[in-house]
Design an enzyme around this catalytic site. Structure first.
Site, short mmCIF file in Angstrom:
data_model
loop_
_atom_site.label_atom_id
_atom_site.label_comp_id
_atom_site.label_asym_id
_atom_site.label_seq_id
_atom_site.Cartn_x
_atom_site.Cartn_y
_atom_site.Cartn_z
N HIS A 261 -2.99 9.94 -3.61
CA HIS A 261 -2.15 9.93 -4.55
C HIS A 261 -0.95 10.52 -4.32
CE1 HIS A 261 -0.37 9.38 -8.65
NE2 HIS A 261 -0.94 8.28 -9.04
N ASP A 312 -7.38 3.34 -9.07
CA ASP A 312 -7.78 1.80 -8.48
C ASP A 312 -8.86 2.00 -7.83
OD1 ASP A 312 -5.59 0.39 -9.53
OD2 ASP A 312 -4.35 1.57 -7.89
N1 COA Z 1 -6.59 5.90 3.19
C1 COA Z 1 -6.51 6.62 4.42
N2 COA Z 1 -5.43 7.57 4.64
C2 COA Z 1 -4.48 7.90 3.62
C3 COA Z 1 -4.62 7.16 2.24
C4 COA Z 1 -5.69 6.43 2.11
N3 COA Z 1 -5.70 5.76 1.02
N4 COA Z 1 -3.79 7.79 1.59
C5 COA Z 1 -3.13 8.71 2.32
N5 COA Z 1 -3.60 8.83 3.53
C6 COA Z 1 -3.30 9.79 4.57
C7 COA Z 1 -2.07 9.28 5.27
O1 COA Z 1 -2.55 8.12 6.29
C8 COA Z 1 -1.51 10.37 5.84
O2 COA Z 1 -2.11 10.86 7.05
P1 COA Z 1 -1.50 11.38 8.16
O3 COA Z 1 -0.55 12.54 7.62
O4 COA Z 1 -2.40 11.61 9.14
O5 COA Z 1 -0.42 10.23 8.53
C9 COA Z 1 -1.73 11.37 4.74
O6 COA Z 1 -3.04 10.94 4.03
C10 COA Z 1 -0.71 11.59 3.38
O7 COA Z 1 -0.12 10.20 3.31
P2 COA Z 1 1.32 9.67 2.36
O8 COA Z 1 1.57 8.14 2.30
O9 COA Z 1 2.34 10.69 2.88
O10 COA Z 1 0.74 10.04 1.03
P3 COA Z 1 1.48 9.69 -0.11
O11 COA Z 1 1.16 10.82 -0.91
O12 COA Z 1 3.00 9.16 0.09
O13 COA Z 1 0.82 8.30 -0.68
C11 COA Z 1 -0.40 6.59 -1.66
C12 COA Z 1 0.14 7.86 -1.77
C13 COA Z 1 -0.87 6.39 -3.02
C14 COA Z 1 0.73 5.58 -1.19
C15 COA Z 1 -1.50 6.62 -0.48
O14 COA Z 1 -2.36 7.62 -0.98
C16 COA Z 1 -2.25 4.97 -0.49
O15 COA Z 1 -1.74 4.54 0.31
N6 COA Z 1 -3.14 4.90 -1.34
C17 COA Z 1 -3.95 3.47 -0.88
C18 COA Z 1 -3.10 2.68 -1.94
C19 COA Z 1 -3.72 3.11 -3.28
O16 COA Z 1 -4.65 3.23 -3.58
N7 COA Z 1 -2.63 2.88 -4.33
C20 COA Z 1 -2.91 2.98 -5.67
C21 COA Z 1 -2.15 4.41 -6.01
S1 COA Z 1 -2.44 4.82 -8.06
#
Ligand code: COA
Length: 386
Positions: A261, A312
Site C-alpha cells: 500500500h 483487496d
Molecule cells: N507484490 C509484489 N511486490 C510488491 C507489491 C506487490 N503487491 N507491492 C509492492 N511491491 C514491491 C515493488 O515491486 C517494489 O519492489 P522493488 O523496490 O524491489 O522494486 C516495492 O515493493 C515498492 O513498490 P512501490 O510500487 O514503490 O510501492 P507503492 O507504495 O507505490 O505501491 C501499490 C503501492 C498498491 C501500487 C502496490 O503495493 C501494488 O501494486 N499492489 C498490488 C495492487 C493492489 O493490491 N492494489 C490495491 C491497493 S489498495
C-alpha cells in the site's frame, strides 16, 4: 510564486489540502472517519450511519438515521427513460462503463444538482441510493433476471444483494456486505476522490465530479485488485501449490494483488476485519477454500517480500462466496465510495480553490518553425483508429 521544486511523481507525499473527513495513520495501521476508528464503526454501526457521518460530520440520532434510511429507500428508483436506456446498452459492456454512463445520464434528470458549483447532501443521497439500481438494472438484463423492484424496506447492503442476485440475503450475508461497504466508504485522497475534488474545484457540479470518480476507479491500479486476487486463487487451485506459484511470480517480479500500500506501512486495518469476515462467511457456507488459500498466500508473501495485505486481499473471497460475479466487484466498491466522494466534493465547495498543479517542462523551447512544404518526410503515422 513558489519556485517549482523536484517532481513528486504520482504526487506521493504531497499535502494538497486540509480535510476533516478521513485520517489514515499509515504507521499505526489506523483508519479514522470524522474522528471515529473504522474498527468501532465496522463492529457497531451500519453503512447508512457511516454515510451520514461522512456527510454531516457527526453520528446520527436514531430519528435522523431512520429518516436517512427511508430517504435512501425512496431515492432508489430511476427515471423510466434512464432504466430503458440502461436496458438497451450492449449486454457485453464493462459494468464500470455502464455505471459511469448511468451516473452521467442521471444528472440530466436532476437539473438542480447539475448547475455549476452545485451539489447538496440531497444529491449525495440520490447518488448513493441510485448507483446499485443502475448496476442492478444492467446486470439483471444481461443475466436474464426479472426486473428490479424498489424494495425500500431493505437496507443498502440487503438491497445491493437483492438487486444483483435476485434473492433474499441471510442476515450474515447482509452484514458481511454492510461491513465491506463501511470499510470502503472513504480513504482520504485516493485517486478517485482526488479526481472528484479536482472536478469540483473547477466549480463543476456533484454529478460531474462523481462521473470523474467512477472513471478513475475503473483503472485496475485503483479498483479491481480483488478481481485479480480471485484469478490468482483460481490459478493456484490447491494449498500445496501456493508456495510454488507465489514464489515463481515474485521471482518474475510480478506483483501479487492484494498486498502492499502507498500509505500503510503495516497491515491495512480493513484487511484485518475482512479476513475475519472471509472466515465467517466461509464457515457459514461450509467452504473455507478461499480463506485457507489466502492465509497461505499471506504467509508466503510476507516471508518472501515483507509485504502486508491490503483491503483487496479478502473482499473478493467474500463476494465470490455470496455468488457475486467478478466484474461487479469494482461497482460494489463504487456503491460504497460514492458516500466518500460526495462528502469530499461538498467539503471542496466549502473551501474552494482550483486544483491546478504544475509540471516540470522537459521539452525544447527554441525550435525554429518550418513551413509545411519545407518539412522533411517524417515517420509514417499509424493507421487511424477504428
Ligand atoms: N507484490 C509484489 N511486490 C510488491 C507489491 C506487490 N503487491 N507491492 C509492492 N511491491 C514491491 C515493488 O515491486 C517494489 O519492489 P522493488 O523496490 O524491489 O522494486 C516495492 O515493493 C515498492 O513498490 P512501490 O510500487 O514503490 O510501492 P507503492 O507504495 O507505490 O505501491 C501499490 C503501492 C498498491 C501500487 C502496490 O503495493 C501494488 O501494486 N499492489 C498490488 C495492487 C493492489 O493490491 N492494489 C490495491 C491497493 S489498495
Amino acid at each position: 510564486m513558489v519556485e517549482p521544486s523536484e517532481v513528486q511523481r504520482g504526487l506521493e507525499d504531497v499535502v494538497a489540502l486540509e480535510s476533516r473527513i478521513c485520517f489514515i495513520d499509515g504507521r499505526e495501521g489506523r483508519l479514522i472517519y470524522q474522528g471515529y476508528d473504522i474498527r468501532d464503526l465496522a463492529a457497531k454501526s451500519t453503512f447508512e450511519e457511516v454515510a451520514y457521518l461522512l456527510w454531516y460530520g457527526r453520528l446520527p440520532t436514531r430519528g435522523q438515521l431512520t429518516d436517512l434510511r427511508s430517504r435512501l429507500g425512496e431515492l432508489r428508483r430511476l427515471p423510466a427513460p434512464l432504466t430503458e436506456r440502461i436496458e438497451s446498452m450492449p449486454l457485453e459492456s464493462p459494468p464500470m462503463d455502464v455505471l459511469r454512463t448511468g451516473v452521467s445520464e442521471l444528472a440530466l434528470f436532476e437539473p438542480d444538482e447539475s448547475r455549476p458549483g452545485s451539489g447538496s447532501i440531497g444529491g449525495a443521497q440520490r447518488l448513493t441510493a441510485a448507483l446499485p439500481t443502475i448496476m442492478g438494472v444492467f446486470h439483471r438484463k444481461r443475466a436474464g433476471l426479472p426486473p428490479l423492484k424498489d424494495r425500500p424496506e431493505l437496507s443498502p447492503a440487503a438491497y445491493l444483494l437483492y438487486a444483483l442476485l435476485d434473492r433474499e440475503p441471510t442476515e450474515l450475508e447482509a452484514k458481511a456486505i454492510d461491513v465491506a461497504l463501511i470499510l470502503h466508504a472513504d480513504h482520504e485522497l485516493n485517486a478517485s476522490t482526488f479526481a472528484a475534488r479536482v472536478t469540483a474545484s473547477t466549480l463543476s457540479d456533484l454529478y460531474s465530479s462523481v462521473t470523474s470518480a467512477v472513471g478513475t476507479l475503473k483503472g485496475p491500479l485503483h479498483g479491481g485488485a480483488n478481481e485479480r486476487v480471485m484469478e490468482l486463487l483460481d490459478q493456484i487451485g490447491t494449498p500445496e501449490l501456493v508456495e510454488t506459484v507465489v514464489r515463481d511470480k515474485l521471482a518474475r517480479h510480478e506483483r501479487i494483488m492484494g498486498f502492499g500500500h502507498r500509505v500503510y506501512k503495516v497491515e491495512d486495518p480493513r484487511a484485518t476485519i475482512l479476513r475475519e469476515w472471509s472466515r465467517k462467511v466461509g464457515e457459514a457456507k461450509g467452504n473455507l477454500r478461499y480463506y485457507d488459500l489466502l492465509r497461505k498466500v499471506e504467509e508466503v508473501v510476507h516471508r518472501e517480500k515483507g509485504l502486508y495485505p491490503n483491503v483487496d486481499l479478502y473482499s473478493g473471497s467474500i463476494y465470490s462466496l455470496l455468488g457475486i460475479p467478478h466484474d461487479l466487484f469494482t461497482p460494489i466498491f463504487a456503491f460504497s465510495r460514492v458516500s466518500g466522494w460526495t462528502a469530499h466534493v461538498l467539503e471542496e465547495y466549502q473551501d474552494l480553490r482550483l486544483i491546478r498543479p504544475t509540471a516540470k517542462y522537459v521539452g525544447p523551447t527554441d525550435l525554429v518553425y518550418v513551413p509545411i512544404d519545407a518539412r522533411p518526410a517524417g515517420p509514417v503515422d499509424g493507421p487511424p483508429p477504428g
